[in-house]
Write a protein that holds these residues in place. Sequence first.
Motif, PDB file in Angstrom:
ATOM      1  N   SER A 131       0.832  -1.204   0.000  1.00 44.28           N
ATOM      2  CA  SER A 131       0.000   0.000   0.000  1.00 44.28           C
ATOM      3  C   SER A 131       0.869   1.257   0.000  1.00 44.28           C
ATOM      4  N   LYS A 132       1.967   1.208   0.761  1.00 50.01           N
ATOM      5  CA  LYS A 132       2.909   2.339   0.786  1.00 50.01           C
ATOM      6  C   LYS A 132       3.525   2.565  -0.592  1.00 50.01           C
ATOM      7  N   LEU A 133       3.858   1.485  -1.272  1.00 52.03           N
ATOM      8  CA  LEU A 133       4.446   1.586  -2.613  1.00 52.03           C
ATOM      9  C   LEU A 133       3.458   2.201  -3.604  1.00 52.03           C
ATOM     10  N   GLU A 134       2.200   1.770  -3.516  1.00 52.73           N
ATOM     11  CA  GLU A 134       1.176   2.298  -4.410  1.00 52.73           C
ATOM     12  C   GLU A 134       0.968   3.799  -4.181  1.00 52.73           C
ATOM     13  N   THR A 135       0.916   4.191  -2.901  1.00 51.52           N
ATOM     14  CA  THR A 135       0.743   5.607  -2.564  1.00 51.52           C
ATOM     15  C   THR A 135       1.927   6.437  -3.065  1.00 51.52           C
ATOM     16  N   LEU A 136       3.126   5.878  -2.890  1.00 57.56           N
ATOM     17  CA  LEU A 136       4.339   6.557  -3.337  1.00 57.56           C
ATOM     18  C   LEU A 136       4.322   6.759  -4.857  1.00 57.56           C
ATOM     19  N   GLU A 137       3.950   5.722  -5.574  1.00 53.71           N
ATOM     20  CA  GLU A 137       3.903   5.806  -7.045  1.00 53.71           C
ATOM     21  C   GLU A 137       2.854   6.814  -7.510  1.00 53.71           C
ATOM     22  N   GLU A 138       1.728   6.836  -6.796  1.00 56.76           N
ATOM     23  CA  GLU A 138       0.659   7.777  -7.151  1.00 56.76           C
ATOM     24  C   GLU A 138       1.110   9.222  -6.933  1.00 56.76           C
ATOM     25  N   ARG A 139       1.755   9.480  -5.787  1.00 58.19           N
ATOM     26  CA  ARG A 139       2.235  10.831  -5.482  1.00 58.19           C
ATOM     27  C   ARG A 139       3.309  11.273  -6.482  1.00 58.19           C
ATOM     28  N   TYR A 140       4.110  10.317  -6.911  1.00 56.68           N
ATOM     29  CA  TYR A 140       5.162  10.630  -7.889  1.00 56.68           C
ATOM     30  C   TYR A 140       4.548  10.928  -9.260  1.00 56.68           C
ATOM     31  N   ALA A 141       3.513  10.164  -9.610  1.00 61.38           N
ATOM     32  CA  ALA A 141       2.868  10.309 -10.916  1.00 61.38           C
ATOM     33  C   ALA A 141       2.186  11.671 -11.069  1.00 61.38           C
ATOM     34  N   ILE A 142       1.638  12.201  -9.968  1.00 64.59           N
ATOM     35  CA  ILE A 142       0.944  13.493 -10.054  1.00 64.59           C
ATOM     36  C   ILE A 142       1.857  14.664  -9.694  1.00 64.59           C
ATOM     37  N   GLY A 143       3.144  14.370  -9.518  1.00 63.74           N
ATOM     38  CA  GLY A 143       4.140  15.421  -9.315  1.00 63.74           C
ATOM     39  C   GLY A 143       4.248  15.978  -7.919  1.00 63.74           C
ATOM     40  N   LYS A 144       3.744  15.265  -6.904  1.00 60.35           N
ATOM     41  CA  LYS A 144       3.814  15.761  -5.527  1.00 60.35           C
ATOM     42  C   LYS A 144       5.178  15.492  -4.882  1.00 60.35           C
ATOM     43  N   ILE A 145       5.953  14.561  -5.443  1.00 62.33           N
ATOM     44  CA  ILE A 145       7.306  14.306  -4.950  1.00 62.33           C
ATOM     45  C   ILE A 145       8.258  14.257  -6.135  1.00 62.33           C
ATOM     46  N   ASP A 202      12.093  13.183  -8.110  1.00 57.61           N
ATOM     47  CA  ASP A 202      12.790  11.927  -8.403  1.00 57.61           C
ATOM     48  C   ASP A 202      13.592  11.426  -7.212  1.00 57.61           C
ATOM     49  N   GLN A 203      14.277  12.331  -6.537  1.00 53.58           N
ATOM     50  CA  GLN A 203      15.147  11.954  -5.425  1.00 53.58           C
ATOM     51  C   GLN A 203      14.353  11.315  -4.283  1.00 53.58           C
ATOM     52  N   VAL A 204      13.244  11.954  -3.927  1.00 55.56           N
ATOM     53  CA  VAL A 204      12.407  11.417  -2.848  1.00 55.56           C
ATOM     54  C   VAL A 204      11.801  10.085  -3.260  1.00 55.56           C
ATOM     55  N   PHE A 205      11.342  10.004  -4.501  1.00 53.96           N
ATOM     56  CA  PHE A 205      10.748   8.754  -4.988  1.00 53.96           C
ATOM     57  C   PHE A 205      11.750   7.609  -4.921  1.00 53.96           C
ATOM     58  N   GLU A 206      12.956   7.822  -5.430  1.00 53.61           N
ATOM     59  CA  GLU A 206      13.980   6.772  -5.448  1.00 53.61           C
ATOM     60  C   GLU A 206      14.334   6.328  -4.029  1.00 53.61           C
ATOM     61  N   LYS A 207      14.443   7.293  -3.130  1.00 54.90           N
ATOM     62  CA  LYS A 207      14.802   6.984  -1.750  1.00 54.90           C
ATOM     63  C   LYS A 207      13.782   6.053  -1.101  1.00 54.90           C
ATOM     64  N   TYR A 208      12.514   6.421  -1.184  1.00 51.25           N
ATOM     65  CA  TYR A 208      11.484   5.641  -0.499  1.00 51.25           C
ATOM     66  C   TYR A 208      11.067   4.398  -1.284  1.00 51.25           C
ATOM     67  N   ASN A 209      11.170   4.445  -2.584  1.00 49.46           N
ATOM     68  CA  ASN A 209      10.868   3.260  -3.382  1.00 49.46           C
ATOM     69  C   ASN A 209      11.869   2.147  -3.073  1.00 49.46           C
ATOM     70  N   THR A 210      13.149   2.526  -2.959  1.00 47.34           N
ATOM     71  CA  THR A 210      14.187   1.548  -2.605  1.00 47.34           C
ATOM     72  C   THR A 210      13.939   0.967  -1.214  1.00 47.34           C
ATOM     73  N   LYS A 211      13.562   1.857  -0.294  1.00 46.16           N
ATOM     74  CA  LYS A 211      13.302   1.428   1.086  1.00 46.16           C
ATOM     75  C   LYS A 211      12.137   0.434   1.151  1.00 46.16           C
ATOM     76  N   TYR A 212      11.018   0.773   0.514  1.00 45.07           N
ATOM     77  CA  TYR A 212       9.842  -0.091   0.582  1.00 45.07           C
ATOM     78  C   TYR A 212      10.028  -1.393  -0.189  1.00 45.07           C
ATOM     79  N   GLU A 213      10.761  -1.342  -1.295  1.00 36.54           N
ATOM     80  CA  GLU A 213      11.025  -2.568  -2.059  1.00 36.54           C
ATOM     81  C   GLU A 213      11.898  -3.528  -1.247  1.00 36.54           C
ATOM     82  N   GLN A 214      12.833  -2.954  -0.510  1.00 35.93           N
ATOM     83  CA  GLN A 214      13.688  -3.781   0.345  1.00 35.93           C
ATOM     84  C   GLN A 214      12.859  -4.411   1.465  1.00 35.93           C
TER      85      GLN A 214
END
Length: 227
Positions: free
Chosen positions: A82-96, A98-110
């Motif tokens: 759910s966190k990953l989906e929310t992160l991707e959605e926020r990234y898609a609409i420009g609320k975060i 690239d740097q923030v997306f990569e940081k948290y995407n890596t964290k949640y994927e791990q």
Amino acid sequence: MTGFLVKKKDLYYYKCRTKGCKTTKSAKVLHEGFSQILDSFQIEENAVEAIKVGLDVVCETVFSEKRENLKLFQAKLIETESKLETLEERYAIGKINDQVFEKYNTKYEQEKDEILQEIQKCTINSSNLEKIIDFALKICLKPLQMWKSRDVGERTNLQDFIFPEGIIYNKQKGRVQTKGINSLFVLIPRIAKLLKDIKKGDPINLDRISALVTPAGFKPATLRAEI
């Protein structure tokens, strides 16, 4: 240790190749020590069915804990996805960015990978476990005889099955020993002794059998097809 033949004596020895060890032992002596370990696993044929009942109790104790852990990890997996989906959605609409997306995407994927690994550990293959138990009981009926009747390759596989952490020679204590034994070969003799101590006609206390399980859990080694 590496085995070698002293041709003049026509005797085999083992030599430690570890730097500074300088230990050489008679193969006969070490084989006798190993044979004593194997003999300690032997059980009587008329006790096999009762031991299987005891192992069923042990398995249920362990698997009950695994089932509870599985539920917890499955809930964590849903939360992380759910966190990953929310992160991707926020990234898609420009609320975060690239740097923030990569940081948290890596964290949640791990986190997701770690949870999936834990879920895998909780997975129970009952049919395969039954085969492993049957094979372990077969070994315990005549452990030394089975060992002696196998060729070198089969002995290696058998040793890996019973002693997944290998066999060593303790120079200080002057004896053959192992760092770890397949859980089944710890439990089977214990259950056999517990059953033997029960007087004929007395009920079997299943709670005493389930208490044989340690907090570390029940981890029989994988059954190899070539054994």
